[in-house]
Design an enzyme around this catalytic site. Structure first.
Site, short mmCIF file in Angstrom:
data_model
loop_
_atom_site.label_atom_id
_atom_site.label_comp_id
_atom_site.label_asym_id
_atom_site.label_seq_id
_atom_site.Cartn_x
_atom_site.Cartn_y
_atom_site.Cartn_z
N GLU A 1 30.59 43.50 33.14
CA GLU A 1 29.20 43.96 33.05
C GLU A 1 28.27 42.83 32.59
O GLU A 1 27.47 43.00 31.66
CB GLU A 1 29.09 45.19 32.16
CG GLU A 1 29.80 46.41 32.74
CD GLU A 1 29.50 47.71 32.01
OE1 GLU A 1 28.69 47.71 31.06
OE2 GLU A 1 30.08 48.74 32.39
N GLU B 1 36.01 50.62 36.46
CA GLU B 1 35.66 51.69 35.53
C GLU B 1 35.04 52.80 36.36
O GLU B 1 34.07 52.57 37.08
CB GLU B 1 34.67 51.22 34.45
CG GLU B 1 35.24 50.21 33.47
CD GLU B 1 34.25 49.86 32.36
OE1 GLU B 1 33.42 50.73 32.00
OE2 GLU B 1 34.31 48.72 31.88
#
Length: 501
Positions: free
Chosen positions: A177, A303
């Protein structure tokens, strides 16, 4: 009369379903590691919870991602190796740890413990290197510690810490991220950082290792970001044009809906949001194909899953495990099967106690959640060749939305033992009678075995240690017509699997 029909095109192969598509994710967050996997006061002599380890081993996990997540972007691996009593206690900026909800990491569970866990449960490790606050040398040193069989200080340190042979870790994520908690980087900035890390990590398998590394870059659900990242990589004047094997994104759904308080209209929107996974895969694959013309780069969803309002930083992102969440997982696994030509791995978030976990624990017990049962039911797809399915199904227009929810979904695969078909009744209101036909096949009832999940459960039904066994698969009655068509009745919010020899 049937109202949904599924045709399995057994000769129309998509691609092999990589076992890694059924992967998992464990982060130092809340009670996932401490209390969930590792608890020295209620565990075996090495610190592992044997009840959790046993459940994970039974599921035959193909790959497990660690240590994060956002946690990885403030984690330094050398803090977590060596004698446990000598390891420093560090801050972590992103998540509270353990039942005391402390923003501190004890480092009691580190690299060697994680890799021992992987050996115990028979899974491939996927390590997420710190790009946000780390540097390329730290990442390259981690690869050397884990994988080198020579006489360097780091290889000797691994031996001193109890593991003579290299671990052979294949999957290395360079960043997490990085558009957010991993450094708030622009795609161009991350591309430059990624190339810098990949230069040092990726070169190691040319000289120091006897196996190839697979390098994984961080992507974003905002797909313009991915295009700009890939273009910056492509325009770099030095090195291999695309020093990456996979590009990732994260997709969560359900953040605005508490299952126990929702109505059927909200259930429909929740399931439609889960099915948006297909659009994200198509857009990411499109960006790769448009820019990265020199390499075959896989799509990883490392994820994904349901994230409800109950899961907050204050409680370690814990939420109830429900039938509805498990139903959404089945729908997403069907999407992955249908896109097996581009999807190379996925990792549901998370393995134990956190978000849409598969295993839940308290002080004394560990038990399987409904989503665990879905992964168990879908296990026969792993390693098979996915084949095309045509699904003719009724749909429902979503309230206050311009989308429609297909009420029945399916995917199919062909392997050495025959054909395996999974069917979901995404209608939480009504039963659907479903026909399944295999092109070119002539069947009788002796060739068919079918199971069903959640036939007697409401969508909001939550698992507890006392009722966990109520969610196991049961036999499903299937009739076979003279033309070989299979017919089954699927109650609301159920998942079925049909094995055909």
């Amino acid at each position: 009369m049937t109202d949904a029909h599924i045709t399995v095109h057994t000769e129309a192969a998509i691609d092999r379903i990589a076992p890694e598509v059924h992967g998992h994710f464990a982060e130092h967050l809340g009670r996932c590691i401490y209390d969930g996997i590792w608890h020295s006061e209620r565990a075996d002599e090495s610190g592992f919870r044997e009840d959790t380890v046993s459940l994970l081993a039974d599921l035959d996990l193909p790959v497990l991602r660690w240590p994060g997540g956002c946690f990885a972007d403030d984690y330094h691996w050398e803090d977590g190796v060596g004698p446990r009593e000598e390891r420093p206690r560090r801050r972590n900026l992103f998540w509270a740890q353990g039942p005391e909800e402390s923003p501190e990491e004890s480092n009691a569970f580190g690299t060697d413990e994680f890799l021992e866990l992987c050996e115990r449960i028979g899974t491939e490790p996927y390590l997420a290197a710190n790009v946000g606050s780390g540097d390329p040398q730290e990442a390259a040193d981690w690869v050397e510690y884990c994988n080198y069989d020579g006489d360097t200080e780091l290889a000797d340190r691994r031996r001193e810490n109890g593991h003579e042979d290299p671990y052979g870790v294949k999957y290395w994520g360079l960043g997490n991220e990085n558009w957010g908690c991993g450094g708030q980087m622009s795609p161009e900035q991350y591309a430059r950082e990624y190339r810098r890390f990949a230069t040092y990590v990726g070169t190691m398998d040319n000289l120091m290792l006897d196996h190839d590394l697979e390098l994984i870059a961080c992507g974003f659900e905002g797909h313009e970001w991915n295009r700009r990242f890939l273009e910056e990589i492509n325009e770099s004047p030095w090195g291999a044009e695309f020093p990456l094997d996979h590009l990732t994104l994260h997709h969560y759904y359900g953040r605005g809906m508490t299952v126990a308080e929702a109505d059927e209209d909200k259930y429909d929107r929740f399931l439609a949001d889960a099915l948006e996974m297909e659009r994200h895969i198509e857009r990411m694959a499109g960006a790769i194909n448009a820019v990265a013309t020199t390499r075959d780069i896989g799509v990883i969803i490392d994820e994904w899953g349901a994230w409800h309002p109950e899961a907050t930083a204050d409680n370690g992102l814990e939420q109830p495990g429900t039938v509805l969440d498990a139903l959404s997982a089945a729908a997403v696994l069907d999407v992955f099967n249908d896109n097996s030509d581009v999807v190379t791995m996925t990792n549901i978030a998370q393995t134990v106690n956190v978000l849409q976990c598969l295993v839940e624990t308290d002080e004394d017990d560990a038990w399987a959640r409904p989503t665990y049962r879905v992964f168990d039911l879908y296990a026969s797809h792993k390693g098979n060749d996915a084949v095309r399915t045509t699904v003719s199904t009724p749909t429902r227009e979503l309230a206050d939305d311009d989308r429609e929810l297909p009420l029945v979904g399916a995917s199919a695969s062909v392997g050495d033992d025959g054909t395996y078909v999974t069917v979901t009744n995404l209608d939480c209101r009504g039963t659907h009678s479903v026909d399944v036909s295999l092109e070119g096949a002539s069947l009788d009832e002796g060739d068919v075995r079918a199971e069903i999940l959640f036939a007697d459960q409401e969508p909001a039904h939550e698992v507890t240690p006392d009722n966990a066994d109520e969610f196991v698969a049961e036999d499903l009655a299937v009739s076979v017509a003279g033309d070989g068509t299979l017919t089954a009745e699927l109650p609301p919010s159920t998942v079925a699997a049909v094995s055909i020899r």
